[in-house]
Design an enzyme around this catalytic site. Structure first.
Site, short mmCIF file in Angstrom:
data_model
loop_
_atom_site.label_atom_id
_atom_site.label_comp_id
_atom_site.label_asym_id
_atom_site.label_seq_id
_atom_site.Cartn_x
_atom_site.Cartn_y
_atom_site.Cartn_z
N ARG A 1 0.87 -1.19 0.00
CA ARG A 1 0.00 0.00 0.00
C ARG A 1 0.90 1.22 0.00
O ARG A 1 1.71 1.39 0.91
CB ARG A 1 -0.90 0.00 1.23
CG ARG A 1 -1.53 1.36 1.49
CD ARG A 1 -2.63 1.33 2.52
NE ARG A 1 -3.81 0.66 2.00
CZ ARG A 1 -5.02 0.74 2.55
NH1 ARG A 1 -5.21 1.46 3.63
NH2 ARG A 1 -6.04 0.11 2.03
N HIS B 1 -7.48 0.85 -6.24
CA HIS B 1 -7.64 -0.01 -5.06
C HIS B 1 -8.34 -1.30 -5.53
O HIS B 1 -9.51 -1.53 -5.24
CB HIS B 1 -8.45 0.73 -4.00
CG HIS B 1 -8.39 0.12 -2.63
ND1 HIS B 1 -7.65 -1.01 -2.33
CD2 HIS B 1 -8.99 0.49 -1.46
CE1 HIS B 1 -7.80 -1.28 -1.04
NE2 HIS B 1 -8.61 -0.41 -0.49
N GLN C 1 -10.25 -3.85 -3.16
CA GLN C 1 -11.52 -3.32 -2.67
C GLN C 1 -12.59 -3.38 -3.76
O GLN C 1 -13.71 -3.81 -3.53
CB GLN C 1 -11.33 -1.88 -2.18
CG GLN C 1 -12.61 -1.25 -1.65
CD GLN C 1 -13.03 -1.81 -0.30
OE1 GLN C 1 -12.24 -1.85 0.64
NE2 GLN C 1 -14.28 -2.27 -0.18
N ASP D 1 -17.24 7.36 -1.39
CA ASP D 1 -15.95 7.25 -0.70
C ASP D 1 -15.62 8.64 -0.16
O ASP D 1 -16.27 9.64 -0.54
CB ASP D 1 -14.87 6.74 -1.68
CG ASP D 1 -13.50 6.52 -1.02
OD1 ASP D 1 -13.44 6.42 0.22
OD2 ASP D 1 -12.49 6.46 -1.76
N CYS E 1 -16.41 1.97 0.84
CA CYS E 1 -15.25 1.10 1.10
C CYS E 1 -14.76 1.21 2.54
O CYS E 1 -14.06 0.31 3.01
CB CYS E 1 -14.12 1.43 0.13
SG CYS E 1 -13.58 3.14 0.26
N ARG F 1 -13.71 -8.49 2.11
CA ARG F 1 -12.29 -8.28 1.80
C ARG F 1 -11.51 -9.55 2.15
O ARG F 1 -10.62 -9.97 1.40
CB ARG F 1 -11.72 -7.10 2.63
CG ARG F 1 -12.22 -5.73 2.23
CD ARG F 1 -11.72 -5.28 0.87
NE ARG F 1 -10.26 -5.21 0.79
CZ ARG F 1 -9.52 -4.20 1.22
NH1 ARG F 1 -10.09 -3.15 1.76
NH2 ARG F 1 -8.20 -4.21 1.08
N1 NVA Z 1 -9.92 6.83 -1.34
C1 NVA Z 1 -9.52 6.39 -0.02
C2 NVA Z 1 -9.79 4.93 0.12
C3 NVA Z 1 -9.43 4.36 1.47
C4 NVA Z 1 -9.65 2.89 1.58
C5 NVA Z 1 -8.07 6.72 0.21
O1 NVA Z 1 -7.25 6.51 -0.69
O2 NVA Z 1 -7.73 7.21 1.29
N1 CP Z 2 -11.15 0.01 2.65
C1 CP Z 2 -9.87 -0.10 3.07
O1 CP Z 2 -8.95 -0.39 2.31
O2 CP Z 2 -9.70 0.10 4.40
P1 CP Z 2 -8.32 0.29 5.17
O3 CP Z 2 -7.75 1.63 4.75
O4 CP Z 2 -8.71 0.25 6.61
O5 CP Z 2 -7.38 -0.83 4.80
#
Ligand code: NVA
Ligand code: CP
Length: 308
Positions: A104, A131, A134, A226, A266, A294
């Site tokens: 990540r 992502h 997800q 989101d 998400c 997930r």
């Molecule tokens: N769009 C959000 C998704 C988090 C799971 C982010 O990138 O922070």
């Molecule tokens: N939706 C998601 O990826 O959650 P986290 O940021 O908690 O991993």
């Protein structure tokens, strides 16, 4: 699919998406019935995190454990990577120890670079661009609740971010229609639309970008939203709150969707911003089913990429 990377859903064929869904369903049933399913006995997954996480970290870690393997949580700040060791070196070193790498991070290019040099599968656990784990989970969840996916409509309300991009690619792959409602200037990148558009032509999926959330939500089977400011955009929070003010998933918007529409997010959510507490806690919300899935969908991905 053994040995493949998963950087974006676009990398998968429609048949591979179907394989992931079928195995996720099998593994979910086995898990619920307490049946043994140690498909990754003795295998190890390295998990590199440059950003915070609750779901991704815990679901991958627990998933590897349930499959008979082990996951290593690696905070990028504690790795030499965080002190400037090149991604390409990290990729080759980790490949000598582990059977797969989940990452990540911010720049998607970093994951592309990692995959280029790794000799084990690399899984994208979120970048600024996509992502995929997800989005695959979300469409698997839609399949559980709505059955046949072909021709179903997903309305995405809010930022044209990594979630919107990954969902566009996934909807295009499975023949679902998707309308994104976003204020001008926050649309998904043209390159993502072009890439998803190529798949959409084959599957009959219709992808649209509009400014009016009510037009997008009209007759939708799924309402999705989101956060307005993603990880890394903390400084833009105030400006984004103003830009997205009319783009909330609330009971008014839900009224124009199909009466049996489901609401997705998400997570993590900012109640009172992109979604109201009422809708999030309401009977049409499936946000915690998404979160649970997930685990099952990623176990399927891990088994297919890392297994025998
Ligand atoms: N769009 C959000 C998704 C988090 C799971 C982010 O990138 O922070
Ligand atoms: N939706 C998601 O990826 O959650 P986290 O940021 O908690 O991993």
């Amino acid at each position: 699919m053994k040995g493949k990377h998963l950087l974006s859903v676009h990398d998968l064929s429609q048949a591979e998406v179907n394989r992931i869904f079928a195995l996720a369903k099998t593994l979910k049933n086995k898990q619920r019935q307490g049946e043994e399913h140690q498909l990754l006995k003795g295998k190890t997954l390295a998990m590199i995190f440059q950003k915070a996480s609750t779901r991704t970290r815990v679901s991958f870690e627990v998933g590897m454990w349930q499959l008979g393997g082990k996951a290593l949580f690696l905070n990028a700040g504690d790795l030499q990577l965080g002190r400037g060791e090149p991604v390409k070196d990290t990729a080759r070193v980790l490949s000598r120890y582990v059977d797969g790498i989940m990452i990540r991070t911010f720049a998607h290019d970093e994951v592309v670079e990692l995959a280029r040099y790794a000799t084990v599968p690399v899984i994208n656990g979120l970048t600024d661009l996509y992502h995929p784990c997800q989005a695959l989970t979300d469409i698997f969840t839609a399949w559980e609740f709505k059955g046949e996916l072909q021709g179903k409509k997903l309305a995405y309300i809010g930022d044209g971010n990594n979630m919107a991009n990954a969902l566009l690619e996934t909807c295009a792959k499975v023949g679902m229609h998707m309308t994104v409602a976003t204020p001008p200037g926050y649309e998904p990148p043209a390159a993502v639309l072009a890439e998803a558009g190529n798949d959409a032509r084959f599957t009959g999926s219709r992808l649209e970008i509009v400014a009016d959330p009510f037009a997008a939500a009209q007759d939708a089977d799924i309402l999705y939203t989101d956060v307005w400011a993603s990880m890394g955009q903390e400084k833009e929070q105030v400006a984004r709150r103003a830009a997205f003010a009319g783009y909330q998933v609330n009971s008014e918007l839900l009224k124009v969707a199909k009466p049996d529409a489901i609401v997705m997010h998400c997570l993590p959510a900012h109640r009172g911003e992109e979604i109201t507490d009422e809708v999030m806690e309401g009977s049409q919300s499936v946000v915690f089913d998404q979160a649970e899935n997930r685990l099952h969908v990623q176990k399927a991905i891990l088994a297919l990429l890392l297994g025998n």
